[in-house]
Design an enzyme around this catalytic site. Structure first.
Site, mmCIF file in Angstrom:
data_model
loop_
_atom_site.group_PDB
_atom_site.id
_atom_site.type_symbol
_atom_site.label_atom_id
_atom_site.label_comp_id
_atom_site.label_asym_id
_atom_site.label_seq_id
_atom_site.Cartn_x
_atom_site.Cartn_y
_atom_site.Cartn_z
ATOM 1 N N TYR A 27 0.862 -1.523 -0.193
ATOM 2 C CA TYR A 27 -0.166 0.049 0.108
ATOM 3 C C TYR A 27 0.976 1.600 0.163
ATOM 4 C CZ TYR A 27 -3.557 3.160 1.433
ATOM 5 O OH TYR A 27 -4.508 4.569 1.316
ATOM 6 N N LYS A 31 1.107 4.578 -2.868
ATOM 7 C CA LYS A 31 1.156 5.103 -3.070
ATOM 8 C C LYS A 31 2.364 6.723 -3.333
ATOM 9 C CE LYS A 31 -3.358 4.603 -2.206
ATOM 10 N NZ LYS A 31 -4.315 4.429 -3.006
#
Length: 120
Positions: A27, A31
Site C-alpha cells: 500500500y 501511494k
C-alpha cells in the site's frame, strides 16, 4: 486538455506514501508511486497549462480498513478509536478548494491529517 491548453488533473494517494507503517509495504509503495507520478506529470504537462495536484489524505474513515482486515468489522472500527478521522466529504472539500484556486496558483500537494478525538 492538451489541445485546449488547460486543465487540472487530481490524483489521490495517501500520507502512507511518505509516512510508512508496519505491514503496509505494498500500500505504501503504491501511494508513493502515485506521488512520483503526479510530480512527473506536473513537469510534463506544465508547458500545456495543465495543473496536476496530488491529494494525500491522512487517516480517512472509509471501507479501506474493512478490506485490510478481510471483512472483520470490529478490527476495522478499532482503527479509528480515539481519532477524529477524515471523512470523504473532507477530501472532497480539499479537491474543490484546489480546483477553484486562481489560475496563477500552483498547488503542489495537499496533505490532511486526522486529529485526536475532540481536538478540533
Amino acid at each position: 486538455m492538451v489541445a485546449m491548453k488547460k486543465g487540472h488533473i487530481f490524483n489521490i494517494s495517501s500520507i502512507a506514501g511518505r509516512d510508512i507503517y508496519e505491514n503496509g509495504n505494498i500500500y505504501c509503495a503504491t501511494k508513493s508511486a502515485v506521488d512520483t507520478l503526479s510530480r512527473s506529470m506536473r513537469i510534463d504537462l506544465l508547458k500545456h497549462n495543465i495543473k496536476v495536484t496530488n491529494i494525500a489524505p491522512g487517516m480517512a474513515e472509509t471501507e479501506f480498513s474493512l478490506v485490510r482486515f478481510k471483512g472483520d468489522a470490529e478490527k476495522a472500527k478499532a482503527v479509528y478509536t480515539g481519532i477524529d478521522s477524515l471523512k470523504g466529504e473532507d477530501i472532497a472539500d480539499i479537491i474543490y478548494y484546489c480546483a477553484t484556486l486562481p489560475a496563477q496558483c500552483l498547488h503542489q500537494r495537499s496533505v490532511s491529517h486526522a486529529n485526536p478525538a475532540g481536538s478540533g
